[in-house]
Design a protein around this motif. Structure first.
Motif, short mmCIF file in Angstrom:
data_model
loop_
_atom_site.label_atom_id
_atom_site.label_comp_id
_atom_site.label_asym_id
_atom_site.label_seq_id
_atom_site.Cartn_x
_atom_site.Cartn_y
_atom_site.Cartn_z
N ALA A 35 9.90 9.33 -12.28
CA ALA A 35 11.10 9.96 -11.73
C ALA A 35 12.09 10.21 -12.44
O ALA A 35 12.89 11.31 -12.22
N ILE A 36 12.45 9.41 -13.44
CA ILE A 36 13.75 9.76 -14.42
C ILE A 36 13.26 10.87 -15.23
O ILE A 36 14.12 11.53 -15.49
N ARG A 37 11.81 10.79 -15.70
CA ARG A 37 11.79 12.01 -16.64
C ARG A 37 11.78 13.32 -15.69
O ARG A 37 11.96 14.33 -16.30
N ASN A 38 11.55 13.34 -14.55
CA ASN A 38 11.53 14.62 -13.77
C ASN A 38 13.12 14.78 -13.38
O ASN A 38 13.27 16.09 -12.50
N GLY A 39 14.16 13.82 -13.53
CA GLY A 39 15.23 14.31 -13.35
C GLY A 39 15.94 13.48 -12.06
O GLY A 39 17.18 13.83 -11.76
N ALA A 40 15.59 12.39 -11.74
CA ALA A 40 16.13 11.71 -10.66
C ALA A 40 17.70 11.26 -10.97
O ALA A 40 17.74 10.61 -12.12
N ASP A 41 18.44 11.42 -9.98
CA ASP A 41 19.85 10.87 -10.32
C ASP A 41 20.11 9.64 -9.93
O ASP A 41 21.35 8.85 -10.14
N GLY A 42 18.97 8.92 -9.14
CA GLY A 42 19.28 7.64 -8.75
C GLY A 42 17.91 7.22 -8.31
O GLY A 42 16.69 8.05 -7.96
N TYR A 43 17.86 5.71 -8.26
CA TYR A 43 16.48 5.13 -7.63
C TYR A 43 16.72 3.97 -6.90
O TYR A 43 17.11 2.84 -7.70
N ILE A 44 16.40 3.75 -5.60
CA ILE A 44 16.67 2.64 -5.05
C ILE A 44 15.26 2.30 -4.06
O ILE A 44 14.37 3.21 -4.03
N LEU A 45 15.51 1.02 -3.67
CA LEU A 45 14.11 0.66 -2.89
C LEU A 45 14.45 0.59 -1.20
O LEU A 45 15.81 0.43 -0.94
N LYS A 46 13.59 0.64 -0.65
CA LYS A 46 13.68 0.74 0.97
C LYS A 46 13.99 -0.59 1.31
O LYS A 46 14.59 -0.66 2.43
N GLU A 47 13.81 -1.69 0.90
CA GLU A 47 14.21 -2.78 1.13
C GLU A 47 15.81 -3.18 1.41
O GLU A 47 16.47 -3.93 1.77
N MET A 48 16.57 -2.03 0.65
CA MET A 48 17.99 -2.23 0.61
C MET A 48 18.62 -2.12 2.06
O MET A 48 18.11 -1.17 2.92
N GLU A 49 19.76 -2.78 2.38
CA GLU A 49 20.32 -2.65 3.65
C GLU A 49 21.05 -1.27 3.87
O GLU A 49 21.30 -0.50 3.11
N ASP A 50 21.10 -0.72 5.12
CA ASP A 50 21.67 0.46 5.66
C ASP A 50 22.53 0.89 4.83
O ASP A 50 22.82 1.89 4.36
N GLU A 51 23.72 -0.09 4.98
CA GLU A 51 25.04 0.50 4.41
C GLU A 51 25.13 0.86 2.74
O GLU A 51 25.69 1.54 2.25
N LYS A 52 23.78 0.02 2.17
CA LYS A 52 23.78 0.33 0.71
C LYS A 52 23.12 1.56 0.43
O LYS A 52 23.57 2.21 -0.59
N ILE A 53 22.14 1.89 1.41
CA ILE A 53 21.55 3.21 1.15
C ILE A 53 22.60 4.26 1.36
O ILE A 53 22.55 5.51 0.61
N ILE A 54 23.61 4.13 2.21
CA ILE A 54 24.50 5.23 2.85
C ILE A 54 25.47 5.19 1.44
O ILE A 54 25.69 6.25 0.83
N ALA A 55 26.03 4.22 0.82
CA ALA A 55 26.82 3.95 -0.38
C ALA A 55 26.06 4.70 -1.60
O ALA A 55 26.86 5.25 -2.30
N SER A 56 24.78 4.45 -1.66
CA SER A 56 23.91 5.12 -2.74
C SER A 56 24.10 6.60 -2.68
O SER A 56 24.16 7.30 -3.45
N VAL A 57 23.87 7.27 -1.45
CA VAL A 57 23.95 8.75 -1.25
C VAL A 57 25.39 9.24 -1.61
O VAL A 57 25.51 10.25 -2.52
N LYS A 58 26.61 8.40 -1.24
CA LYS A 58 27.71 8.92 -1.65
C LYS A 58 27.94 8.68 -3.21
O LYS A 58 28.57 9.60 -3.66
N SER A 59 27.57 7.83 -3.67
CA SER A 59 27.77 7.53 -5.28
C SER A 59 26.82 8.59 -5.99
O SER A 59 27.60 9.25 -6.89
N VAL A 60 25.74 9.14 -5.53
CA VAL A 60 25.08 9.93 -6.29
C VAL A 60 25.82 11.49 -6.03
O VAL A 60 25.69 12.13 -7.08
N TYR A 61 26.14 11.61 -4.80
CA TYR A 61 26.77 12.88 -4.52
C TYR A 61 28.17 12.94 -5.47
O TYR A 61 28.50 14.05 -5.92
#
Length: 217
Positions: free
Chosen positions: A95-121
């Motif tokens: 993922a990183i080699r291909n240019g991913a700006d972040g990497y999170i797992l599906k076990e993460m809480e809903d609010e942290k997924i939202i926060a991760s999207v905002k952070s990457v943005y």
């Protein structure tokens, strides 16, 4: 205020629909489209120009790595955030080699997924705690002597304060947190990181974090 526009790519229909509901709980996020593989994610991204693509890694036919690579080649300014169940080194590296700006797992809480999207943005690379630990363990396989030599060589290029900034970036802190720890303004930290990237000929915070761990900082 314009919303953060997102495309979701996941091969399981109920999951991508569920993620859409989760993200749109936040009034600042709008999901433009859903894709079932990396190729469809790329085509939708090319046509709709979202801000962030939330991408699973393992999908049939065209996986997340394909999608990320195609998106970054055609639309380098669009952020790619991996959301997957796989935390093995091979998948993370791909993922990183291909240019991913972040990497999170599906076990993460809903609010942290939202926060991760905002952070990457907002230009902050995001890695889940388990993901970061896999990266850390991998790069700590470098011998102590090599790490010490690398750290000494780096100290000849960077100032003591820049070394402190690099260490905090590698530990996953964002600009605001670094500013608080070092008693600096956010702008000073942002400018410092830009100078560091230029000095080390690195592209972004992800490369800087990996570089720092490899050099024993």
């Amino acid at each position: 205020m314009s919303k953060i526009k997102v495309i979701i790519a996941d091969d399981i229909k109920i999951l991508r629909q569920g993620l859409k509901i989760i993200l749109e709980q936040d009034s600042e996020i709008e999901v433009l489209a859903l894709a079932e593989n990396g190729k469809e994610a790329f085509e939708l991204t090319r046509d709709l120009k979202p801000d962030v693509v939330l991408m699973d890694m393992r999908m049939p036919e065209y996986d997340g790595a394909y999608g990320i690579a195609a998106i970054k080649k055609e639309c380098p300014g669009i952020k790619a955030l991996v959301l997957t169940t796989f935390d093995d080194k091979e998948t993370i590296d791909k993922a990183i080699r291909n240019g991913a700006d972040g990497y999170i797992l599906k076990e993460m809480e809903d609010e942290k997924i939202i926060a991760s999207v905002k952070s990457v943005y907002n230009g902050i690379n995001v890695f889940g705690q388990g993901v970061y630990q896999v990266m850390l363990n991998s790069y700590h396989q470098v011998s102590d002597t090599d790490a010490m030599n690398g750290k000494e060589a780096l100290s000849e290029v960077l100032t003591e304060r820049e070394m402190e900034v690099v260490k905090l970036v590698a530990e996953g802190y964002d600009n605001k947190e670094i500013a608080g720890k070092l008693f600096l303004s956010d702008g000073t930290v942002r400018n410092s990181i830009s100078r560091i990237l230029e000095k080390l000929n690195l592209k972004d915070r992800t490369q800087l974090a990996v570089y720092a761990v490899k050099h024993g900082i």
